[in-house]
Write a protein that holds these residues in place. Structure first.
Motif, PDB file in Angstrom:
ATOM      1  N   ARG A  69       0.807  -1.200  -0.024  1.00  0.00           N
ATOM      2  CA  ARG A  69       0.075  -0.092  -0.017  1.00  0.00           C
ATOM      3  C   ARG A  69       1.034   1.115   0.091  1.00  0.00           C
ATOM      4  N   THR A  70       1.941   1.408   0.653  1.00  0.00           N
ATOM      5  CA  THR A  70       2.908   2.440   0.801  1.00  0.00           C
ATOM      6  C   THR A  70       3.514   2.572  -0.630  1.00  0.00           C
ATOM      7  N   VAL A  71       3.968   1.616  -1.229  1.00  0.00           N
ATOM      8  CA  VAL A  71       4.445   1.930  -2.804  1.00  0.00           C
ATOM      9  C   VAL A  71       3.361   2.221  -3.632  1.00  0.00           C
ATOM     10  N   PRO A 103      -6.547  -4.608   7.782  1.00  0.00           N
ATOM     11  CA  PRO A 103      -5.111  -5.458   8.370  1.00  0.00           C
ATOM     12  C   PRO A 103      -3.988  -4.773   7.932  1.00  0.00           C
ATOM     13  N   ALA A 104      -2.995  -4.869   8.564  1.00  0.00           N
ATOM     14  CA  ALA A 104      -1.728  -4.386   7.963  1.00  0.00           C
ATOM     15  C   ALA A 104      -1.285  -5.301   7.118  1.00  0.00           C
ATOM     16  N   GLY A 105      -0.520  -4.504   5.917  1.00  0.00           N
ATOM     17  CA  GLY A 105      -0.254  -5.553   4.830  1.00  0.00           C
ATOM     18  C   GLY A 105      -1.204  -5.568   3.590  1.00  0.00           C
ATOM     19  N   ARG A 106      -2.368  -5.323   3.827  1.00  0.00           N
ATOM     20  CA  ARG A 106      -3.359  -5.437   2.878  1.00  0.00           C
ATOM     21  C   ARG A 106      -3.802  -4.313   2.247  1.00  0.00           C
ATOM     22  N   ALA A 107      -3.959  -4.136   0.716  1.00  0.00           N
ATOM     23  CA  ALA A 107      -4.036  -3.015   0.209  1.00  0.00           C
ATOM     24  C   ALA A 107      -5.516  -3.012  -0.310  1.00  0.00           C
TER      25      ALA A 107
END
Length: 107
Positions: A69-71, A103-107
């Motif tokens: 998601r950050t990228v 959840p963390a890591g989900r886009a």
């Protein structure tokens, strides 16, 4: 002002400055022979772009974004209207009304 709110403000400003640069300043430069429009708007957009990129890392960490998601938020900075999407859909504080916890890591 907290980091998420700052990111949201800069996200809107960056997307708007990009559209102004593309839809107003560039046509004025090439169509009306007014290069001053780009000379003024270019640096403004550049500063907002750098602010968006920097704040995306801090806001993403605070919002629990994963690497993907950050990228994607960083890639959004080079597309004319994508930062509006990021601001509207991904940059909601966890306790905001209507915000769905991700959840963390989900886009």
């Amino acid at each position: 002002m907290d980091i998420v709110r700052a990111f949201r403000v800069v996200s809107i400003a960056e997307a708007t400055s990009f559209l102004v640069l593309l839809l107003i300043a560039m046509p004025l430069k090439y169509g009306a022979d007014l290069p001053v429009a780009v000379k003024v708007m270019g640096p403004i957009h550049g500063i907002l772009f750098l602010g968006y990129v920097g704040l995306a890392f801090f806001a993403g960490e605070k919002l629990g974004w994963g690497l993907k998601r950050t990228v994607l938020a960083l890639v959004a900075a080079v597309l004319p209207v994508a930062p509006y999407f990021v601001e509207r859909n991904w940059a909601k504080p966890a306790g905001a009304a209507g915000a769905e916890p991700q959840p963390a890591g989900r886009a």
